[in-house]
Design an enzyme around this catalytic site. Structure first.
Site: not given
Length: 827
Positions: A256, A258-260, A290-291, A313
């Site tokens: 969905g 990505m938390e870079n 969320h991210e 997560e």
């Protein structure tokens, strides 16, 4: 390829202190490879041997402290570093790396709409090795200094603010200490919308062909971003730890998002080209929340090893939903969580592949990758929601802030977090963690009502399980003037296990355990309450309450306690009155994909589809006044999917509209064409004409889906060869082809391919890796073939074909679901 084990990571972490990476990427070297030059500065604490990871197309040179290394010693993905002495070292690597077409490493995509090319990284788990050399484990954090050479017309995004230098290269500001898997680059002729908030640069970015659609939603996207950012700063004492906040919507993205740090990447389906419901907008907003939560949970403080992925997560999942509810216009997010996400967790937790939220040990990275599932996300978030209900939000946030202060820019474990939490409360959080985070399975709560001599009732909850629960019990009475309407009499707070029966007074028409959905457990009904549900479910006043009831019915069907037809009857009776979008979507999705397609015998499927189309038609009629456009859109979509005859939907396609609306946008046109393909009512010419009308990436996927769905032996053969023989399909085109291939209406036509699947799927997974393996196990699995023979052949495949871990996990799960469907059919 060698996978990193926990023991190897612990050994290397004791040996090395990694300081800094200097990475130079050249993206102008052609369509197949790019150049990657890396300098790693690190300290060895003792004399020892170790290794660095990389997966090059060509390793040109490697030097350690100025001395050349033998590039021939590279084995799989490891270059040995032998004879290290204690002290400071400099490692230099010069390599050519391959672009990816599967969403792993450096993915390259050319937009069919305008011919523009984009690249972006997805370096999660061990895919950083596809882009640059690294000591690739989460607890060897370092500073990353990145330089990128790109075509003249491109812009480059990265974790830090990027600037274009005089020589045409792009340089990103050096990061603070982060893990290797969090490094990010996105390059191409991006369309960007930039602003500033609280002194930080904010940006949203997409392909140029999606620019009008991003512009249409830019205000909403940035407003949600600002609202969540501000709310997190009210919750967390530690300020946002990076120099900017960019959100890039990228093509063919497997997850969905990505938390870079500083550069969150999202699948670009979130840039909506067609009409969507407000629940879909809420889902997008939740992913943003969320991210952003990951900037603290995962990026600022990172797990030490992959057995603690829940620290990333579960927290981001819980915080995403909770913060969205508190800070934005989306105030009913927990209903969607209960319907969509929680069911994901319940299903995963009842399969053989279940695992604790926080497992005791994850042996290697291949095993860790399998645990990014409904347990680590939905069950973990549910556990945290229960923890907050038990602990109180004040103490919960105090513990979190202590955790951030102790471990900022470092790594932490479950034990570290529980210690931080314990310092904020007198409650025994260690015992709570043992009960909730170290155990598997779903508890079941069943009410037992006993009548006293004076006519009053008391409640005892029979508890099948081991976890403590703090729940609300809803007592509902029927409206005397309208028995289909229920009124809340009282909500009782109850701890399970109980110390004594709970007095109720007079018997309610409906007693609902876990009203408010604060715990993670299956709930049952007493007989009288079930009869009330059958007649008055739609009369419950709150969507979240109705979600708990629908989930209980879903669980009862899956457990064989309720006939699948009874679920359809409930949908037929109550959905036409439903107003909540998440509930309408969730119930119709389960009724079609599970009940009609799997749980009922093949001979009963036409009747089930008729019930679904009648239900959708009632919803369409009810929404003709334009009062519920989202509900109408859901009904139209599911009517199309359940259509057993082509006439109505073919007329919609010819007219370009549903009578009374909506007009057909690209998503609806491809949906109708896909169903007509299944029914044999269109041919290749019609598909090609639609692709000419919509030559976008989404259009290509729609065409692939339609072509694979055609009830023609030659079409099926071409689709199968594309998926399992040529290896030319990108991850998205593979998925689209697989989605079209298997159709319950075409069981006889595709029978031969069921047997071929057990050899061809393991082979393509071994050749193409985890992303395609996951798609082959999820989308290409013959889910329609519910039979003892399919189950037997699948189990034989697991024993004899030695599928790679990503495919094996998917097959284990799918075969367990198939076995459940068989048991339900037999019952």
């Amino acid at each position: 390829m060698s996978v990193l084990t926990r023991d190897e990571a612990q050994t290397r972490a004791r040996l090395l202190d990694v300081h800094r990476y200097e990475i130079a990427l050249d993206l102008t070297r052609g369509d197949e490879t790019f150049d990657s030059r890396t300098v790693i500065r690190f300290t060895a604490r003792a004399d020892a041997d170790t290794f660095v990871e990389l997966k090059p197309a060509e390793l040109r040179s490697a030097t350690l402290d100025g001395q050349p290394l033998d590039t021939g010693t590279l084995a799989d993905n490891r270059l040995p570093l032998q004879g290290l002495t204690a002290g400071e070292h400099e490692l230099r690597i010069d390599a050519a790396m391959r672009y990816s077409r599967t969403g792993e490493g450096m993915h390259r995509f050319t937009d069919p709409s305008d011919g523009e090319t984009y690249v972006y990284t997805q370096l999660f788990m061990d895919d950083v090795q596809r882009v640059f050399a690294a000591f690739d484990q989460p607890d060897l954090k370092a500073v990353f200094d990145l330089k990128v050479t790109a075509p003249e017309s491109w812009s480059v995004l990265a974790n830090g603010i990027t600037t274009r230098e005089e020589d045409g290269t792009w340089r990103a500001a050096a990061t603070p200490l982060i893990s290797t898997y969090l490094v990010a680059v996105a390059a191409g002729p991006w369309y960007s919308v930039r602003t500033e908030h609280r002194g930080l640069p904010f940006g949203i970015h997409c392909r140029r062909s999606l620019a009008p659609h991003l512009d249409a939603d830019a205000d909403e996207l940035l407003e949600v971003t600002r609202q969540c950012f501000d709310r997190y700063h009210e919750k967390f004492e530690e300020p946002y730890p990076f120099d900017s906040y960019d959100q890039a919507f990228v093509p063919e993205f497997n997850a969905g998002a990505m938390e870079n740090p500083g550069l969150v990447t999202f699948r670009d389906e979130f840039v909506y080209r067609s009409a969507v419901t407000d629940t879909q907008r809420q889902t997008r907003a939740m992913v943003i929340a969320h991210e952003m939560a990951h900037m603290w949970f995962g990026d600022l403080v990172t797990l030490r090893w992959w057995d603690d992925i829940w620290l990333n997560e579960s927290f981001a999942e819980y915080m995403g939903y909770q913060t969205l509810t508190e800070a934005t216009r989306f105030t009913d997010t927990w209903t969607d969580f209960g319907v969509a996400r929680k069911a994901w967790g319940y299903d995963a937790d009842q399969r053989p592949s279940t695992h604790p939220v926080a497992p005791e040990a994850v042996d290697d990275t291949a095993s860790a990758l399998l645990n990014f599932d409904g347990i680590s996300y939905a069950k973990g978030a549910s556990a945290l929601r229960q923890l907050v209900a038990w602990l109180g939000e004040k103490d919960f946030l105090a513990g979190i802030n202590t955790h951030f202060a102790r471990h900022r820019f470092g790594n932490a474990t479950l034990a570290d977090f529980i210690d931080s939490l314990a310092g904020a409360t007198d409650r025994d959080v260690h015992a709570w963690a043992d009960s909730w985070l170290r155990t598997t399975g779903v508890d079941t709560l069943t009410p037992r009502l006993d009548q006293a001599d004076d006519g009053t009732y008391s409640l005892t909850v029979d508890h099948d399980g081991s976890r403590p629960h703090r729940i609300a019990v809803g007592l509902y009475d029927q409206n005397l003037a309208d028995e289909t309407t229920l009124t809340l009499r009282e909500r009782l707070d109850l701890d399970v296990p109980q110390t004594a029966p709970q007095p109720l007074g007079k018997r309610p028409a409906l007693l609902l355990l876990n009203d408010g959905d604060l715990t993670y457990a299956k709930v049952r009904f007493d007989a009288e309450s079930f009869e009330t549900v059958r007649g008055a479910l739609c009369g419950l006043p709150e969507p979240l309450t109705r979600a708990v009831v629908w989930n209980a019915l879903r669980d009862a069907v899956r457990d064989g306690h309720l006939p699948a037809t009874a679920y359809l009857e409930a949908a037929r009776a109550h959905l036409p009155q439903e107003t909540d979008l998440a509930l309408a979507e969730g119930v119709l999705a389960f009724a079609s994909a599970h009940v009609a397609d799997r749980y009922l015998p093949v001979s009963d499927r036409p009747a089930a589809l008729a019930i679904l189309t009648h239900t959708c038609r009632d919803l369409i009629r009810r929404t003709e006044d334009g009062s519920h456009p989202g509900l109408r859109l859901i009904a139209v979509r599911h009517f199309i999917d359940a259509a057993a005859h082509p006439d109505t939907i073919a007329a919609w396609l010819a007219d370009g509209t549903v009578p009374g609306g909506p007009e057909l946008d690209p998503e609806l046109r491809w949906r109708i064409l896909g169903r007509l393909a299944v029914l044999g009512a269109v041919d290749e010419r019609a598909i090609a004409e639609e692709l000419d009308r919509d030559p976008s990436a989404t259009g290509r996927e729609g065409a692939a889906r339609c072509r694979a769905a055609l009830p023609d032996p030659a079409a099926k053969s071409r689709a199968w060869e594309a998926m399992f023989a040529t290896d030319d399909l990108s991850n998205y085109l593979f998925t689209a082809t697989a989605q079209g291939f298997w159709q319950p209406e075409q069981a006889d036509l595709v029978e031969e391919y069921v047997d071929r699947y057990w050899t061809d799927a393991p082979a393509v997974a071994a050749r193409r890796g985890p992303a395609i393996a996951t798609a082959a196990g999820r989308w290409a699995f013959p889910r329609h073939a519910v039979s003892a023979d399919t189950l037997s052949r699948g189990e034989q495949c697991l024993r004899e074909a030695d599928p790679i871990p990503a495919l094996r996990r998917r097959l284990v799960d799918e075969l367990d679901d198939l076995g459940r469907a068989l048991r339900i059919r037999e019952a």
